[in-house]
Scaffold this motif. Structure first.
Motif, PDB file in Angstrom:
ATOM      1  N   MET A 169      14.898   8.278  44.940  1.00 36.14           N
ATOM      2  CA  MET A 169      15.726   7.170  44.361  1.00 36.14           C
ATOM      3  C   MET A 169      16.819   7.716  43.180  1.00 36.14           C
ATOM      4  O   MET A 169      17.797   7.160  43.203  1.00 36.14           O
ATOM      5  CB  MET A 169      14.703   6.358  43.541  1.00 36.14           C
ATOM      6  CG  MET A 169      14.198   5.268  44.486  1.00 36.14           C
ATOM      7  SD  MET A 169      13.207   4.059  43.329  1.00 36.14           S
ATOM      8  CE  MET A 169      12.401   3.037  44.739  1.00 36.14           C
ATOM      9  N   ARG A 170      16.529   8.912  42.640  1.00 31.62           N
ATOM     10  CA  ARG A 170      17.408   9.860  41.978  1.00 31.62           C
ATOM     11  C   ARG A 170      18.546   9.981  42.495  1.00 31.62           C
ATOM     12  O   ARG A 170      19.704  10.380  41.619  1.00 31.62           O
ATOM     13  CB  ARG A 170      16.514  10.753  41.186  1.00 31.62           C
ATOM     14  CG  ARG A 170      15.601  10.399  40.184  1.00 31.62           C
ATOM     15  CD  ARG A 170      14.874  11.553  39.200  1.00 31.62           C
ATOM     16  NE  ARG A 170      14.066  10.997  38.440  1.00 31.62           N
ATOM     17  CZ  ARG A 170      13.365  11.733  37.525  1.00 31.62           C
ATOM     18  NH1 ARG A 170      13.243  12.912  37.944  1.00 31.62           N
ATOM     19  NH2 ARG A 170      12.620  11.139  36.590  1.00 31.62           N
ATOM     20  N   THR A 171      18.899  10.264  43.774  1.00 32.18           N
ATOM     21  CA  THR A 171      19.999  10.511  44.269  1.00 32.18           C
ATOM     22  C   THR A 171      20.828   9.210  44.592  1.00 32.18           C
ATOM     23  O   THR A 171      22.197   9.360  45.038  1.00 32.18           O
ATOM     24  CB  THR A 171      19.634  11.314  45.797  1.00 32.18           C
ATOM     25  OG1 THR A 171      18.900  10.347  46.660  1.00 32.18           O
ATOM     26  CG2 THR A 171      18.613  12.472  45.756  1.00 32.18           C
ATOM     27  N   VAL A 172      20.447   8.076  44.572  1.00 29.27           N
ATOM     28  CA  VAL A 172      21.068   6.854  44.537  1.00 29.27           C
ATOM     29  C   VAL A 172      21.866   6.381  43.712  1.00 29.27           C
ATOM     30  O   VAL A 172      21.232   6.352  42.319  1.00 29.27           O
ATOM     31  CB  VAL A 172      20.071   5.732  45.101  1.00 29.27           C
ATOM     32  CG1 VAL A 172      20.791   4.361  45.294  1.00 29.27           C
ATOM     33  CG2 VAL A 172      19.409   5.878  46.292  1.00 29.27           C
ATOM     34  N   PRO A 173      23.204   6.398  43.536  1.00 26.51           N
ATOM     35  CA  PRO A 173      24.203   5.935  42.455  1.00 26.51           C
ATOM     36  C   PRO A 173      23.817   4.760  41.704  1.00 26.51           C
ATOM     37  O   PRO A 173      23.260   4.136  42.212  1.00 26.51           O
ATOM     38  CB  PRO A 173      25.647   6.032  43.024  1.00 26.51           C
ATOM     39  CG  PRO A 173      25.647   6.641  44.490  1.00 26.51           C
ATOM     40  CD  PRO A 173      23.924   6.431  44.995  1.00 26.51           C
ATOM     41  N   ARG A 174      23.332   5.064  40.204  1.00 26.95           N
ATOM     42  CA  ARG A 174      23.261   3.716  39.494  1.00 26.95           C
ATOM     43  C   ARG A 174      24.205   2.561  39.600  1.00 26.95           C
ATOM     44  O   ARG A 174      24.088   1.838  38.985  1.00 26.95           O
ATOM     45  CB  ARG A 174      22.998   4.117  37.991  1.00 26.95           C
ATOM     46  CG  ARG A 174      21.670   4.942  37.944  1.00 26.95           C
ATOM     47  CD  ARG A 174      21.390   5.341  36.449  1.00 26.95           C
ATOM     48  NE  ARG A 174      20.001   5.806  36.221  1.00 26.95           N
ATOM     49  CZ  ARG A 174      19.100   5.206  36.052  1.00 26.95           C
ATOM     50  NH1 ARG A 174      19.078   3.746  36.353  1.00 26.95           N
ATOM     51  NH2 ARG A 174      17.568   5.771  35.978  1.00 26.95           N
ATOM     52  N   GLU A 175      25.520   3.235  39.783  1.00 28.67           N
ATOM     53  CA  GLU A 175      26.593   2.067  40.101  1.00 28.67           C
ATOM     54  C   GLU A 175      26.040   0.805  40.851  1.00 28.67           C
ATOM     55  O   GLU A 175      26.631  -0.177  40.991  1.00 28.67           O
ATOM     56  CB  GLU A 175      27.672   2.621  40.527  1.00 28.67           C
ATOM     57  CG  GLU A 175      28.679   3.570  39.623  1.00 28.67           C
ATOM     58  CD  GLU A 175      28.023   4.870  39.287  1.00 28.67           C
ATOM     59  OE1 GLU A 175      26.879   5.347  39.948  1.00 28.67           O
ATOM     60  OE2 GLU A 175      28.278   5.622  38.285  1.00 28.67           O
ATOM     61  N   LEU A 176      25.267   1.226  42.055  1.00 27.02           N
ATOM     62  CA  LEU A 176      24.928   0.354  42.848  1.00 27.02           C
ATOM     63  C   LEU A 176      23.929  -0.673  42.165  1.00 27.02           C
ATOM     64  O   LEU A 176      24.280  -1.989  42.273  1.00 27.02           O
ATOM     65  CB  LEU A 176      24.039   0.785  44.059  1.00 27.02           C
ATOM     66  CG  LEU A 176      24.835   1.727  44.896  1.00 27.02           C
ATOM     67  CD1 LEU A 176      23.810   2.421  45.931  1.00 27.02           C
ATOM     68  CD2 LEU A 176      25.855   1.160  45.619  1.00 27.02           C
ATOM     69  N   ASP A 177      23.216  -0.453  41.160  1.00 24.09           N
ATOM     70  CA  ASP A 177      22.276  -1.399  40.365  1.00 24.09           C
ATOM     71  C   ASP A 177      23.266  -2.078  39.633  1.00 24.09           C
ATOM     72  O   ASP A 177      22.950  -3.340  39.435  1.00 24.09           O
ATOM     73  CB  ASP A 177      21.249  -0.557  39.630  1.00 24.09           C
ATOM     74  CG  ASP A 177      20.433   0.212  40.316  1.00 24.09           C
ATOM     75  OD1 ASP A 177      20.839   0.641  41.337  1.00 24.09           O
ATOM     76  OD2 ASP A 177      19.218   0.396  40.194  1.00 24.09           O
ATOM     77  N   GLU A 178      24.089  -1.496  38.800  1.00 29.16           N
ATOM     78  CA  GLU A 178      25.129  -2.226  37.924  1.00 29.16           C
ATOM     79  C   GLU A 178      26.018  -3.387  38.697  1.00 29.16           C
ATOM     80  O   GLU A 178      26.051  -4.563  38.251  1.00 29.16           O
ATOM     81  CB  GLU A 178      25.989  -1.057  37.275  1.00 29.16           C
ATOM     82  CG  GLU A 178      25.181  -0.146  36.601  1.00 29.16           C
ATOM     83  CD  GLU A 178      26.184   0.824  35.819  1.00 29.16           C
ATOM     84  OE1 GLU A 178      27.278   0.984  36.254  1.00 29.16           O
ATOM     85  OE2 GLU A 178      25.562   1.584  35.094  1.00 29.16           O
TER      86      GLU A 178
END
Length: 285
Positions: A169-178
């Motif tokens: 999960m840490r490889t998934v960009p947090r921009e997707l969450d935002e």
């Protein structure tokens, strides 16, 4: 230039030769087991050859292995194994994903302590949890039920799988969450509509590993299950080695081959995702 190309080609040849050699060493026991299913006892351990002696192949080991006991075929014990293995795999994937999402994507007090606890439990032997669980199941009446083999997985008791999913999960960009939050998504929508499609390789990897390890689990069914009609495949395999004065190893290897076929089929069905899941598990935030 020509010298550099030659050196690169030599390095490739050496690298592939080593990989092929290691691959042959690793896969040889599997072929030896299958070949031994067609041999007599004296031919199994007297040679390293995969194939039986010419003209001495035994063809009735597989029919005997299928009718593994007088009462039941091997299919009966395979179904027994699936009765706990399917819910175990489903609960493991769901609970570990939920736990990993909270640890990997949310901020809360004690987050470092929780992650440290996950790492510490990775070092603890599984046997340390068997006795407390046995006493608990005895108190609540879950002994000798298939539920005793998967109810703990509802609470994400596999720290190894939780750790794997966290790292992926840490490889998934947090921009997707935002972006999802700006679109009005809640946490469950972010997880299942945004994160899960991206981390599908690691989820399939977890499911494959959970299924394969559960299929090979001997200690759990031995401790928690007592009834003969609830024996799993691993237990009945062991009984084939203990129940007769003269063991027919060819029949035992034939039964092992039949029990291995579902795992081989599942592995090849999900091999692409398995490789991607393992390769990307070490990512950092």
């Amino acid at each position: 230039m020509e010298m550099s190309k030659t050196r690169r080609r030599v390095n490739e040849i050496i690298r592939y030769a080593l990989l092929i050699g290691v691959g042959i060493i690793l896969i040889y026991p599997l072929f030896w087991m299958v070949g031994s299913a067609f041999k007599q006892n004296q031919d199994i351990f007297g040679t390293l050859s995969i194939f039986p002696p010419k003209g001495q192949a035994v063809m009735d080991n597989f029919p005997k292995a299928w009718q593994i006991t007088k009462e039941h075929t091997i299919w009966f014990y395979f179904v027994n194994t699936l009765k706990f293995l399917v819910p175990k795999t489903i609960f493991t994937v769901i609970s570990c994903t939920l736990t990993a999402y909270v640890v990997a994507r949310k901020s809360f007090k004690g987050k470092k302590f929780v992650f440290s606890a996950i790492i510490v439990t990775l070092l603890m032997p599984e046997l340390a949890f068997r006795i407390p669980l046995y006493l608990l199941y005895r108190q609540v009446g879950l002994l000798d039920t298939f539920a005793s083999l998967y109810v703990a997985d509802i609470f994400a008791n596999s720290s190894f799988f939780v750790f794997m999913i966290i790292q992926f999960m840490r490889t998934v960009p947090r921009e997707l969450d935002e972006a999802a939050v700006m679109d009005g998504c809640n946490d469950f929508q972010i997880l299942f509509k945004v994160i899960v499609p991206v981390i599908k390789p690691i989820l399939i990897t977890v499911a494959l590993l959970c299924f394969m390890w559960g299929m090979n689990d001997f200690q759990g069914p031995l401790i928690y299950l007592n009834s003969t009609d609830k024996m799993t495949l691993s237990i009945i395999m062991k009984q084939q080695l203990d129940g007769e004065a003269m063991i027919s190893y060819g029949r035992v290897f034939a039964a092992s081959t039949l029990g291995l076929l579902p795992m081989i089929a599942l592995f090849f069905m999900g091999s692409r995702y398995f490789v991607d899941g393992v390769a990307n598990t070490g990512g950092k935030e």
